[in-house]
Write an enzyme that holds these catalytic residues in place. Sequence first.
Site, PDB file in Angstrom:
ATOM      1  N   CYS A 133      -0.806 -14.464   5.043  1.00  0.00           N
ATOM      2  CA  CYS A 133      -1.796 -13.377   5.039  1.00  0.00           C
ATOM      3  C   CYS A 133      -1.290 -12.121   5.739  1.00  0.00           C
ATOM      4  CB  CYS A 133      -3.097 -13.854   5.681  1.00  0.00           C
ATOM      5  SG  CYS A 133      -2.928 -14.544   7.340  1.00  0.00           S
ATOM      6  N   HIS A 258      -6.597  -8.155   8.903  1.00  0.00           N
ATOM      7  CA  HIS A 258      -5.398  -7.888   9.687  1.00  0.00           C
ATOM      8  C   HIS A 258      -5.020  -6.411   9.578  1.00  0.00           C
ATOM      9  CE1 HIS A 258      -5.064 -12.058  10.276  1.00  0.00           C
ATOM     10  NE2 HIS A 258      -4.080 -12.370   9.462  1.00  0.00           N
TER      11      HIS A 258
END
Length: 352
Positions: A133, A258
């Site tokens: 990710c 993120h």
Amino acid sequence: MPGTSRPTLAVVGATGAVGTVMLRILSQRADIWGEIRLVASPRSAGRKLAVRGEEVEVLALSEEAFDGVDIALFDVPDEIAERWAPVAAARGAVVVDNSGAFRMDPDVPLVVPEVNPHAVHSRPRGIVANPNCTTLSMIVALGALHAAYGLRELVVSSYQAVSGAGRAGVETLRQQMSLVAGTDLGTNPGDVRRAVGENTGPFPEPVALNVVPWAGSLREDGWSSEEMKVRDESRKILGLPKLPVAVTCVRVPVVTTHSLTVHARFQDEVTVDGAREIIATAPGVVLFDNPEAGEFPTPADVVGTDPTWVGRVRRALDDPTALELFVCGDNLRKGAALNATQIAELIAAERR
């Protein structure tokens, strides 16, 4: 996958955090699937989950669960993927695996559809890997810039949401926030740690009122596994096996999405206007960059969206070949479930 009937899709790990998002995405995107079969551990068998507006019963993970399956999306721990992905492939399914088990296997392509879609067609083991990710949160924008300018060095710092550590990470942050809310904690050495006690969950230190410069497990010379993933996966996806990459991964008190600061050096001189045009027109990327008006990506705004968001585009002060960027991406959507779904759609298109 011969024939013209709509392919059967299995979602393995359907009850997990990423699996839940995957079902939502499958319900939102163009419906190209025949049966969608939901598979999870035996303890989850019998549960019913909604996908495409219907309630579907979860099956226990078994060899028979893959009978008649054309494509299997796996979101399970590495050790489960290592055991079961080859089983699914042997029974005729093409596996799209979201774990780290196969990403660096030379016989398994590591695919980001906006960057290297051609790689999906060469899969000797019947498995296609989905990147980590953190890598996915930046690589679409970086791939577009590399295609134009030729990347030659990368320095990255990540600011990673707690959902990257699964549901336990989210629960830990929420519990810690309830302990520190309405207090004056964070003003004396160690006061947050004493309030939290041993309740650090999957993290080595408290994440509430804090940042933790660590994600993953220990690797050689003090590097973390998460940092090595970003380095190794970026090299493989971009086809740059010797690309110099330096990464520092930091966990921050954000639930989902993120963020990364990116320092990218290229073969030739770059311009901000040129970079902005490339970013603004790249598929899967949104340019959101007007600091004068206080406009730049933040996790609070990006969460729940599909694109990579890019802001703070600057040319390096001391290097005319380098760019500075701030990038945000939802780590459960493009960072996991969406990219895997896009890969599955590429494979399904081979039938047509």
